[in-house]
Design an enzyme around this catalytic site. Structure first.
Site, mmCIF file in Angstrom:
data_model
loop_
_atom_site.group_PDB
_atom_site.id
_atom_site.type_symbol
_atom_site.label_atom_id
_atom_site.label_comp_id
_atom_site.label_asym_id
_atom_site.label_seq_id
_atom_site.Cartn_x
_atom_site.Cartn_y
_atom_site.Cartn_z
ATOM 1 N N PRO A 2 10.935 72.449 8.585
ATOM 2 C CA PRO A 2 11.496 72.643 9.932
ATOM 3 C C PRO A 2 11.243 71.407 10.788
ATOM 4 O O PRO A 2 10.150 70.857 10.777
ATOM 5 C CB PRO A 2 10.713 73.844 10.478
ATOM 6 C CG PRO A 2 10.088 74.493 9.301
ATOM 7 C CD PRO A 2 9.892 73.417 8.280
ATOM 8 N N GLU A 3 12.255 70.966 11.507
ATOM 9 C CA GLU A 3 12.070 69.829 12.409
ATOM 10 C C GLU A 3 11.867 70.366 13.831
ATOM 11 O O GLU A 3 11.847 71.576 14.047
ATOM 12 C CB GLU A 3 13.261 68.872 12.281
ATOM 13 C CG GLU A 3 13.385 68.366 10.831
ATOM 14 C CD GLU A 3 14.231 67.125 10.632
ATOM 15 O OE1 GLU A 3 14.446 66.374 11.591
ATOM 16 O OE2 GLU A 3 14.656 66.902 9.485
ATOM 17 N N LYS A 52 6.367 69.404 15.857
ATOM 18 C CA LYS A 52 6.390 70.484 14.866
ATOM 19 C C LYS A 52 5.240 71.466 15.053
ATOM 20 O O LYS A 52 4.982 72.287 14.167
ATOM 21 C CB LYS A 52 6.361 69.880 13.462
ATOM 22 C CG LYS A 52 7.568 68.968 13.202
ATOM 23 C CD LYS A 52 7.457 68.281 11.860
ATOM 24 C CE LYS A 52 8.615 67.309 11.679
ATOM 25 N NZ LYS A 52 8.503 66.574 10.400
ATOM 26 N N ARG A 263 9.031 61.215 1.845
ATOM 27 C CA ARG A 263 10.256 62.003 1.718
ATOM 28 C C ARG A 263 11.416 61.078 1.365
ATOM 29 O O ARG A 263 11.363 59.882 1.624
ATOM 30 C CB ARG A 263 10.572 62.718 3.039
ATOM 31 C CG ARG A 263 9.427 63.570 3.602
ATOM 32 C CD ARG A 263 9.171 64.845 2.827
ATOM 33 N NE ARG A 263 10.360 65.688 2.738
ATOM 34 C CZ ARG A 263 10.812 66.474 3.708
ATOM 35 N NH1 ARG A 263 10.180 66.516 4.860
ATOM 36 N NH2 ARG A 263 11.882 67.209 3.522
#
Ligand code: ZN
Length: 275
Positions: A2-3, A52, A263
């Site tokens: 989730p951002e 976050k 990532r």
């Protein structure tokens, strides 16, 4: 993962459902029993997010601090009955009133925090483009002195809070910026383009529940919201995110990918050459 827009919407939903109430707090899974007992029966004052991180303030200086991590979820549902609501899966934390139930599953972090601990968390985070009081110069002060690349810096939550892997790849493409420019070689004007764009993109993520970055779609979403309508979103689209090996929508060369800051970064080597 989730951002920031997901956390912002979650904090809003929790606040609307529970602020001013005194929810029962439990840990159906049993891993947060003590923490739940400390919060249960206290008034929930407000729910907010920064980047976050989710921060929920209860009475008597108790805070609930949650980081969802890669796989965590926190669902908020209304129910108009008082019968048992089964806890499906591994529910770490449940908030419940007569009207609402919220279940937290699989978080990276779930703790009861003191005000000092909350201050320390906030001090460690860069500005969040979703917050109206956020100062982009605070992030710039770190970026322009750094020998790390822009692709790394945008993922560093102590530089900029809330941006994750999708927004990183997409916002750099939108401004033709190379992800491999060192922070100290980035132009200040480029940073302002990135920040101003995030201030445009991320609220639309909150409003739609989806990351929208392709300009045609953005304009359609903004027009619909401007008319007070719910935007019609079809399948997810992006310029470069998860499009490795496919032709760039602008120039046709193959979109590339490489692991940067843990990532997969996606970019177009031909389009993204600006500093
Ligand atoms: Zn291209």
């Amino acid at each position: 993962m989730p951002e920031g827009h997901t956390l912002f919407a979650l904090a809003r939903d929790l606040h609307e459902a529970f602020a001013g109430t005194t929810p029962e707090v439990t840990s159906p899974q049993g891993k947060f029993t003590e923490g739940a007992a400390e919060l249960s029966g206290r008034e929930l004052l407000r729910a907010t997010s920064r980047g976050k991180h989710l921060l929920v303030e209860f009475a008597d200086d108790r805070w609930l601090h949650v980081h969802l991590g890669l796989i965590g979820s926190f669902t908020v549902d209304s129910h108009e009955w008082t019968a048992e609501v089964p806890a499906l899966g591994q529910v770490r934390l449940r908030l419940r009133t007569d009207q609402h139930v919220a279940d937290l599953r699989g978080p990276n972090l779930c703790e009861v925090a003191s005000p000092e601990r909350v201050d320390a968390v906030l001090d460690g985070l860069g500005p969040d483009p979703l917050r109206p009081d956020a100062d982009p110069d605070v992030a710039w002060a770190r970026i322009h002195r750094s020998s790390r690349t822009v692709g790394e810096l945008l993922m560093d939550q102590s530089v900029l809070a809330g941006v994750g892997n999708v927004y990183r790849s997409e916002v750099l493409f939108r401004h033709r910026l190379s992800p491999f420019t060192e922070g100290r070689r980035m132009r200040r004007a480029s940073w302002r383009l990135v920040w101003d764009d995030l201030e445009r993109l991320m609220p639309l993520g909150v409003a739609t529940g989806r990351i929208v970055t392709v300009e045609d779609e953005l304009l359609a979403v903004e027009a619909a919201l401007g008319r007070g309508e719910v935007p019609h979103l079809t399948e997810r689209s992006s310029y470069v995110y998860k499009r490795a090996g496919m032709p760039c929508l602008t120039c046709g060369s193959r979109v590339r990918t490489r692991v940067v800051a843990g990532r997969n970064l996606f970019w177009c080597g031909r389009c993204q050459r600006r500093h």
